[in-house]
Design an enzyme around this catalytic site. Structure first.
Site, mmCIF file in Angstrom:
data_model
loop_
_atom_site.group_PDB
_atom_site.id
_atom_site.type_symbol
_atom_site.label_atom_id
_atom_site.label_comp_id
_atom_site.label_asym_id
_atom_site.label_seq_id
_atom_site.Cartn_x
_atom_site.Cartn_y
_atom_site.Cartn_z
ATOM 1 N N HIS A 1 -13.109 2.328 5.441
ATOM 2 C CA HIS A 1 -12.620 1.728 6.691
ATOM 3 C C HIS A 1 -11.884 2.779 7.505
ATOM 4 C CE1 HIS A 1 -9.671 1.025 3.498
ATOM 5 N NE2 HIS A 1 -8.724 1.180 4.423
ATOM 6 N N HIS B 1 -9.159 3.229 10.448
ATOM 7 C CA HIS B 1 -8.099 2.555 11.184
ATOM 8 C C HIS B 1 -8.120 3.025 12.637
ATOM 9 C CE1 HIS B 1 -5.599 1.205 7.605
ATOM 10 N NE2 HIS B 1 -6.342 2.143 7.040
HETATM 11 P P1 5GP Z 1 -5.875 1.482 3.301
HETATM 12 O O1 5GP Z 1 -4.497 1.793 2.813
HETATM 13 O O2 5GP Z 1 -6.811 1.135 2.159
HETATM 14 O O3 5GP Z 1 -6.411 2.520 4.214
HETATM 15 O O4 5GP Z 1 -5.697 0.220 4.229
HETATM 16 C C1 5GP Z 1 -6.114 -1.058 3.931
HETATM 17 C C2 5GP Z 1 -5.736 -1.898 5.135
HETATM 18 O O5 5GP Z 1 -6.335 -3.162 4.981
HETATM 19 C C3 5GP Z 1 -4.215 -2.134 5.278
HETATM 20 O O6 5GP Z 1 -3.791 -1.627 6.547
HETATM 21 C C4 5GP Z 1 -4.063 -3.637 5.172
HETATM 22 O O7 5GP Z 1 -3.095 -4.161 6.042
HETATM 23 C C5 5GP Z 1 -5.460 -4.140 5.476
HETATM 24 N N1 5GP Z 1 -5.799 -5.367 4.778
HETATM 25 C C6 5GP Z 1 -5.615 -5.616 3.455
HETATM 26 N N2 5GP Z 1 -6.084 -6.843 3.155
HETATM 27 C C7 5GP Z 1 -6.572 -7.365 4.305
HETATM 28 C C8 5GP Z 1 -7.178 -8.624 4.623
HETATM 29 O O8 5GP Z 1 -7.363 -9.491 3.787
HETATM 30 N N3 5GP Z 1 -7.540 -8.811 5.912
HETATM 31 C C9 5GP Z 1 -7.347 -7.855 6.869
HETATM 32 N N4 5GP Z 1 -7.748 -8.149 8.112
HETATM 33 N N5 5GP Z 1 -6.784 -6.674 6.604
HETATM 34 C C10 5GP Z 1 -6.399 -6.427 5.338
#
Ligand code: 5GP
Ligand code: ZN
Length: 136
Positions: A100, A102
């Site tokens: 993903h 951001h």
């Molecule tokens: P990472 O740290 O893996 O780059 O970020 C994961 C992101 O996914 C975090 O910013 C978190 O807020 C988001 N996230 C986690 N669970 C969910 C969810 O169930 N729905 C949505 N829309 N975002 C999520």
């Protein structure tokens, strides 16, 4: 598709999300815990883990969607800039193991500092550049 991946659940519609864009290969939806309003995640619909194993065609599609949605976010929230960020693997801060990107809207004076930086030491940069070139 992975059965124990929350982003695959979002793709399948089993978990609710605020979707903002969708095409054959990609999906963009609001991050549930935004850094700033409009913080959006762009994902490939196909499951993989991160930059190391995403299919090249999916990465290309994610990049295209990120550009398209970034332009829309700027219009929608009136931000002054946008950061694109991607955490790959646990020690880089990845929590959800489905690729993903951001898209983080930034506002003048919001005070968010994403990455501390430092200078290279004397003679440190060239060997690193050489190693990376050799690995390509
Ligand atoms: P990472 O740290 O893996 O780059 O970020 C994961 C992101 O996914 C975090 O910013 C978190 O807020 C988001 N996230 C986690 N669970 C969910 C969810 O169930 N729905 C949505 N829309 N975002 C999520
Ligand atoms: Zn997944």
């Amino acid at each position: 598709m992975s059965t124990d991946c929350i982003f695959c659940e979002i793709v399948r519609g089993e978990l609710p999300s605020f979707k903002v864009y969708e095409d054959e290969r990609t999906l963009a939806f609001l991050d549930i815990r935004p850094v700033n309003i409009g913080h959006t995640l762009v994902i490939p619909k196909a499951h993989s883990h991160n930059i190391f194993d995403i299919a090249p065609e999916d990465w290309t599609a994610v990049a295209g969607t990120a550009r398209k949605v970034a332009i829309a976010i700027e219009k929608a929230v009136g931000c002054d800039g946008i950061n694109l960020a991607m955490n790959n693997r646990e020690h880089a801060g990845q929590v959800v193991f489905h690729p993903h990107v951001h898209l983080i809207p930034r506002f003048k004076g919001d005070g968010i500092k994403l990455m501390p930086q430092r200078a290279y030491h004397e003679g440190e940069a060239e060997p690193i550049a050489q190693k990376i070139r050799a690995a390509l």
